[in-house]
Design a protein around this motif. Sequence first.
Motif, mmCIF file in Angstrom:
data_model
loop_
_atom_site.group_PDB
_atom_site.id
_atom_site.type_symbol
_atom_site.label_atom_id
_atom_site.label_comp_id
_atom_site.label_asym_id
_atom_site.label_seq_id
_atom_site.Cartn_x
_atom_site.Cartn_y
_atom_site.Cartn_z
ATOM 1 N N THR A 5 0.829 -1.205 0.000
ATOM 2 C CA THR A 5 0.000 0.000 0.000
ATOM 3 C C THR A 5 0.864 1.256 0.000
ATOM 4 O O THR A 5 0.598 2.215 -0.730
ATOM 5 C CB THR A 5 -0.915 0.007 1.235
ATOM 6 O OG1 THR A 5 -1.766 -1.137 1.186
ATOM 7 C CG2 THR A 5 -1.771 1.258 1.266
ATOM 8 N N GLU A 10 2.665 1.691 -3.393
ATOM 9 C CA GLU A 10 1.736 2.241 -4.382
ATOM 10 C C GLU A 10 1.559 3.740 -4.178
ATOM 11 O O GLU A 10 1.509 4.512 -5.153
ATOM 12 C CB GLU A 10 0.390 1.530 -4.264
ATOM 13 C CG GLU A 10 -0.614 1.913 -5.334
ATOM 14 C CD GLU A 10 -1.902 1.126 -5.214
ATOM 15 O OE1 GLU A 10 -2.804 1.367 -6.036
ATOM 16 O OE2 GLU A 10 -2.017 0.283 -4.307
ATOM 17 N N ARG A 26 -0.979 -2.466 -9.566
ATOM 18 C CA ARG A 26 -0.960 -1.292 -8.714
ATOM 19 C C ARG A 26 -0.112 -0.156 -9.284
ATOM 20 O O ARG A 26 -0.418 1.015 -9.072
ATOM 21 C CB ARG A 26 -0.443 -1.678 -7.328
ATOM 22 C CG ARG A 26 -1.392 -2.617 -6.582
ATOM 23 C CD ARG A 26 -0.725 -3.279 -5.390
ATOM 24 N NE ARG A 26 -1.690 -3.978 -4.571
ATOM 25 C CZ ARG A 26 -2.141 -5.206 -4.813
ATOM 26 N NH1 ARG A 26 -1.675 -5.872 -5.857
ATOM 27 N NH2 ARG A 26 -3.026 -5.776 -4.031
#
Length: 883
Positions: free
Chosen positions: A640, A643, A726
Amino acid sequence: MAGKRDAEMEVFWSSLTPRIKSLLWFEDRRLVISSDEVPVMLAQQGRLAAIKTAPKFYLFTDAFCVLQGTSLTEYPLSVTWLEHMIPAEGMFHSIQNMTSFRLLTPEATVELICKELAHKSKWVSSIADAIGISLNYTQFISGRGDLSLDSKLELLKTREYAEYIYRSLAEYKDGRFKGQWRTAKPHGSGEFSQESTGILYKGSFREGRFHGQGELTWFSERDNRKKYIGDFRGGLTDGHGEMKYSNSDIYSGHWSQGERSGFGKMEQMSRKNSFYIGSWENDKRQGYGVYEDKMKHERYLGMWADDNQSGPGVVVNSIGTYCEAVFTNGVIASGHDGLLIDPDGKSFMGRLGSELKLCGKGVLTLTNGTTVDGVFGGNWKGRIEIMRAVLADKGEEGIDGEAYDELQIAKLDGRIGNSTVSASRKWEPLFRECETALGFTGDAANDVYSAWSRLATESFNRKRGEDSPPQVSPRGKRSNSLTGLQGKTVKVPVGLIPLERARARTLKPGLTGLQDAAKSFGTTSTSGIFPVSKETTVEEVRPSISRPINIEDSSLCCSYPSGHAYRLSRVPYAPHADSSESPPSEGGQEEQGSRSQGVTRRRSDMEDTIRESFDLTNTIRSYVDKAFNTSSHPLGILMTRLETVYLESYGGLGANKYLLSHAIAETHSIIKKIHSIVRILFPFMSGGDSNISNIGLCRVEGRTDPDDYLDIESGYGILHPLVFIRLFPTLINLYVLHHEEEDLRYLRGLKFLQDMDVDRLTRFIKFPSHLCTKLTGQKADSDALKIMDESSNTLRVINTLFTPGEFLEHFKKAFQQLNSIELLSGDFLLPAIVFILTRANVPNLGSYLHFLTDFANTTAEDDYTLVTYEAAYNFIKTNAPGR
C-alpha cells in the motif's frame, strides 16, 4: 467480612474524641479492624525510635486510614492493592519480613509490620476481604472459603474500572485517570486527562504508561494544539501513527521515542496541500524523499539531510522542466554539474547554481539540434549569457527531421540519471519496517520460521482481541492514512508453511512451533501446514532445506485441497534410476532393472498426481495477493505504501516524461526487493523469470548470508501480476508522455490507412498479390477475413491489460492467428500486421511496445514477434500525412 455490627460501631464512635470522630466518620462506614485490636505499626517505626507519636490504623469497609495525631490519611480500597510478602533485603531483615506486608496505592506505598505472624495473618486476610467486597467481587461476597490468600491477591491485582485523581505525584499531578488497573498502575484500557499540561489520552496503558494503540490530544495552547492517533511505547509515540498539528498539517507514518523516524508522509495544509513523503530521522527529513511544493508548483525527488534537500536530486515543475543536480541546504550546490531539460527538448548539461542559474562550463542544445559548447551565465528561466562558446549545427547528414528528433531524445535519455539517487537506495525504511515486522535478521533459514511464527502470533492476538471487552479505539482515522493499524487476517495457505528451524529440539507429535502457528490461523490439518513426519528430527530437516526443496526430499509431506496427504517420504528416492551408474543391488541384473523401472514409474506417477492436484505457483500467488490486500499484513502495509509513494513520485500534475527512466529502474527495484522478502516466506517456490532468479538476500548490508542458496525464478510468474496492477496506471502514463510525439504521428498514419477501402489498403501496404484475392474481390475468402478480424479483436483489448505477460500473450496470439492464412514468411507477415493494426485501432501502441521491451521476459521467438510489430508501427508512423 462486612464490618462490625451497629452496636459495636456505636461503642467505637463513642470511644473517639469529637475531633477524631469528625475526621473518620461517614454515614454507613463500618470498621473492620483497627490497630487497637490487633497491633500493627509502620515498618520504619520499628527501625527508628525517633517517631514521637505512633500512628493508629483503621480498616473500614471503604478505606484504609492512617491517623497520626490529628493528621488523617485515607487510602480508598478501590485503588489499594495488597502485597503480603516483601522481598528480604539481606539476612538482617529476613525474620522481620515474615511478619510484614505492604499496601500499594497509585501515589504511595505503606509498609506495615506486626510482632506476631497471627497478627499479620489477621490484617492481611481482613484487608483482602475488604477490598474484594468493596469491588463487589462475587468470590468475596459469597464468603467462599475455598480461595487461598494467594488466589485472592491474584484476583485483586486487576481492576476493570476505577477512577483516581493524582494529587502529589509530579508526573501526573492533578491528572485524572479512569479505566483498568493492575497493581496500583493504569494497565489496560483507560482515559487520562491533565489540565496542567493540557493533554487527554484515550487508549491502552501498560504499567502506568501509554502503551499500545491510543489517541492523545494536546488542547491547552491554541498555537500548539495537536492530536495523535496511533502506537505508543513507554509513554511516548512509538510505532505507526498520525499527528494532526494546530496549523492543520498532518504527519502519518513511523515514530520512535516520541520523534518522527522511519518512513512517513507530512501533508502541509498550510502550504496549499504541499507534502513530503519519505525517510525521517530524529524528527527531521533524512534520507530519500519526495517533496511537492504546491506553492511553487515543483516536485523534488532526492536526498535530504537535517531537514533540507542535500545530495543528488531531481526537480520537475508543472510546465515540464526537468532539473537534475546536487543540492546543499535546500538549494542547488554551486560548482557541480547538472542537467536542465525543457519540455520542447532544449537542454543544458554543465555547471549549475541556485535558482536554475548557469554558472560555468557546459553544453547548450537548442530545439533545432544546434549545440553550443562554452561558458555560460544568466538564468535558465530568463536570459542566458554566453561568455565563450563554440557553435555547432546538427551534424548528422542524411538523417531526416523525425529520425533526428528521436536521436535527440535518445541522447537526452542517456544523460538522465547521472546525478540522481539509485533505485536501490529509495524507500529503504519501507522495506526495513516490513522485514522487521516479519522478524527477519539476515539468516534466511531462521527467518522462515520466525516470519511464520510472527504472522501466527499476530493472527492469534487479533482473534483474541475480537473476543475481549471493547477498548478505547482511535477515532477519526483518515482513509488515506499510511498507518495500517487495522485490518483482516490472511490465513496461511494449506501445505505451504515452511519447515521449522528450531535447531535445539526434536520435532515430536503435537502442536509445537509452526504447528502452533497453523492452529492459530484456524487450519485444521497440521500435516499440511507443518510438512514433517512424526519421526522427523531437526537433523533430518536440515538437509532438506539446505538446497532448493523438491518433491524428492524424503522428509517432506504436503496437504492438498482435496484433503488427501501425499507423503513424499513414501516416494523412493532413486537419483540413479535413469542412469547406468545405478548402485548395485543384492539381486541379479534383471531384478535390478525391473526394480529400477518400478521405482521410476511410481515416482513419475506420484509427481504427475501432485502436479495435477496442486498448483504451487497459483497457491503462493493467491496468498501473496491476499496479503497485499490486507492492511494489517506486513506485505499489505508495504505494498500500500509503495503504491502511494510511486504515485506521489511519478503521477499527478508533476508527472514528467523525463522521469520515465527513473520509474523503470524503481519498478525493477521494487519487484526485486519484494521478491527477496517473499522468497523467505516460500523458499520452495519456482517460476520463470531469469532476470530475477539470482537475487541475493540484501537485507543485511555488507553481509553475505550463508543460507542464500535458494534457486528461485518466481518474480515474473508470481509478482508481476500483483505488482503491476498497482503501479501500471502511473507507469504507462509516463510512457505515453515520453512517446507522445511518435504516438501522435502513428495515430495520424493510422487514420490515413483507415480512410482507405480494403482493396486500396492491401495495394498500399504491398500485400502479396496471391493473397489479395483472399481479402478483396468477389471471391474473397470469408475465413481469411474472419481470421484477420479475430486477430484485430485480440489486439483491441490491449488497453485493458496491465502486466507485461498479458501484453506479450495477446501480441503473440494475434501473431499466431495469422498463421492459419499463410505461413509466417517475411513478404506476408509485415503487411498482415499492418492490416490488423489498422483494423484494431490501438492508441499508444508505441508506448506499449516500449513497455514490453523494458519489462517482458522474452524468448528469441518473442523478440522476433515484437520486432515485427515495431516494424509495422514504424511503417504506419512513417506514412502519416503532414510529416
